[in-house]
Design an enzyme around this catalytic site. Structure first.
Site, mmCIF file in Angstrom:
data_model
loop_
_atom_site.group_PDB
_atom_site.id
_atom_site.type_symbol
_atom_site.label_atom_id
_atom_site.label_comp_id
_atom_site.label_asym_id
_atom_site.label_seq_id
_atom_site.Cartn_x
_atom_site.Cartn_y
_atom_site.Cartn_z
ATOM 1 N N GLY A 260 0.852 -1.185 0.000
ATOM 2 C CA GLY A 260 0.000 0.000 0.000
ATOM 3 C C GLY A 260 0.883 1.228 0.000
ATOM 4 O O GLY A 260 2.013 1.191 -0.478
ATOM 5 N N CYS A 263 3.082 5.397 -2.886
ATOM 6 C CA CYS A 263 3.851 5.231 -4.125
ATOM 7 C C CYS A 263 3.452 4.017 -4.947
ATOM 8 O O CYS A 263 3.011 4.157 -6.089
ATOM 9 C CB CYS A 263 5.351 5.148 -3.790
ATOM 10 S SG CYS A 263 6.028 6.677 -3.122
#
Length: 440
Positions: A260, A263
């Site tokens: 998660g 980025c």
């Protein structure tokens, strides 16, 4: 050197503060007046270890300041960094570059003398070309060089990453910018940080390719974890066995609930969309995105299975809400999908996170929040560890068993051994390991 950092979010603030700590004069600019006022008071809008002290030290030394307007700072700067957000665009998944382009227009209006404009935001290939076009269109007399200088910061270790980087990638098409960017990063010379000079488009692609490759490693080991569970193997030993190969390496081979953060989710999607636009699809990345999205809810179903298949009316404590430890970032955290799966199945959920509680309340509805891990576990039918904060690595299982309705632990980060949990009377489920395996 005189530096303006446009955007005082995660990348802009960390980068600006570290440049100031190198000895440069830095002004961090942001349109959010409340954020700038807070920064001037010494209040940091994000949690990053060591950042608060570094800000205070450099403000006190007079090398770091904060502003809401770009005009004065840009006119006086040798280098202007663009570090604004590039979130996934609604509807098609492409990177939303509107903030980057707006910053370019504003910079163009105020540059004075030769200025290097540096895109530090994560942007698709060709963005630097468009930034340069916008600057030329807005101010034909502007004397600028547009450079790509992507960041490679890990949340939770960003200051260390900035000051001791594996590499510094600088993409330029105007050779005048080479000496300027070398001077910007000159303080890292003693650390022997390699400066990799490339073309601008190559630099832009390096950032996306790096993040996509790491996301693929995570996704690969998660699929191996599923296979390990089917065949009776141990994914942690598989990780060690392949990670000792120098061609593969051990990093990003830790099985869990999926990636998660700010980025990987948006960058993998943006790279896939860019590749489609150029009629050169990246099938591995497209599959990585799909597998990771599905895995998060699959981890919710794993919790349900560990509790006997029916959790309607059951109470579940979720420990760790942020996408990783040592940050308060909730963006695309696996906890969001896992909790929603549990709620959809009829459970009640109480969550706790050492740093992410305020941000979690903004994105996760219909759950309760506790003051600590034991408050979350009180009267619970199960505990689920989603984020591997250090605070969760030495839980008092005797205390937990005394306050829980049922002693069930689902460890989605494999931070415990089977034997050290079951000896306290707990039913224990982990990821990619046999149910009776006691190795770490």
């Amino acid at each position: 050197m005189r530096i303006t950092m446009i955007g005082s979010g995660y990348v802009g603030l960390v980068s600006g503060v570290c440049f100031a700590d190198f000895g440069h004069d830095v002004i961090c600019v942001d349109k959010d007046a409340s954020k700038i006022e807070a920064l001037r008071r010494g209040e940091i809008p994000i949690f990053e270890p060591g950042l608060e002290q570094l800000v205070a030290d450099n403000v006190r030394a007079g090398r770091l300041s904060f502003a809401t307007e770009v005009a004065e700072s840009v006119a006086a700067s040798d280098v202007v960094f663009i570090a604004v957000g590039t979130p996934s665009r609604r509807g098609d998944g492409h990177a939303d570059l509107s903030y980057v382009y707006a910053a370019a227009r504003e910079i163009a209006q105020h540059v004075n003398g030769f200025t290097v404009i540096v895109t530090k935001s994560t942007v698709p290939v060709g963005t630097g070309d468009e930034v340069e076009r916008i600057v030329r269109e807005t101010n034909p007399d502007a004397d600028v060089a547009v450079v790509s200088n992507p960041e490679f910061l890990r949340e939770g270790a960003a200051i260390e990453d900035f000051k001791r980087p594996d590499r510094i990638v600088i993409g330029l098409n105007d050779e005048r910018a080479r000496s300027v960017m070398t001077e910007v990063y000159r303080p890292l010379y003693l650390n022997q940080a390699p400066l990799l000079f490339t073309s601008r488009r190559t630099s832009e692609l390096i950032k996306y390719a790096a993040n996509a490759f790491l996301a693929m490693k995570i996704t690969f080991i998660n699929e191996m974890a599923d296979l390990c569970e089917k065949v009776g193997a141990n994914v942690q030993e598989v990780s060690r066995g392949i990670g000792l190969d120098g061609r593969i390496g051990s990093k990003f081979l830790h099985a869990g609930p999926g990636y998660g953060g700010s980025c990987f989710p948006k960058d993998t999607l943006a790279l896939a969309k860019t590749a489609q636009d150029y009629d050169s699809p990246v099938r591995l990345i497209e599959t990585t995105v799909s597998i990771n999205d599905n895995r998060k809810r699959a981890m919710g179903r794993k919790v349900i299975a560990a509790m006997g298949g029916d959790i309607r009316g059951k109470a579940i404590a979720v420990l760790g809400l942020t996408f990783k430890p040592n940050t308060d970032d909730m963006r695309d955290s696996p906890a969001i999908s896992i909790i929603q799966t549990l709620l959809d199945a009829g459970a009640t959920v109480t969550g706790y996170d050492p740093e992410g509680m305020n941000n979690a309340r903004q994105v996760i509805d219909h759950i309760a929040y506790a003051e600590d891990a034991y408050g979350a576990a009180r009267d619970a039918d199960a505990i689920v560890i989603v984020t591997e904060w250090n605070q969760f690595r030495a839980l008092d299982f005797d205390r937990l068993r005394s306050i829980m309705k049922a002693p069930v632990l689902v460890d989605l980060r494999n931070i415990y051994r089977h034997d050290e949990v079951t000896k306290h009377g707990f039913a224990y489920t982990s990821v990619g390991r046999p149910s009776n395996d006691d190795t770490l």
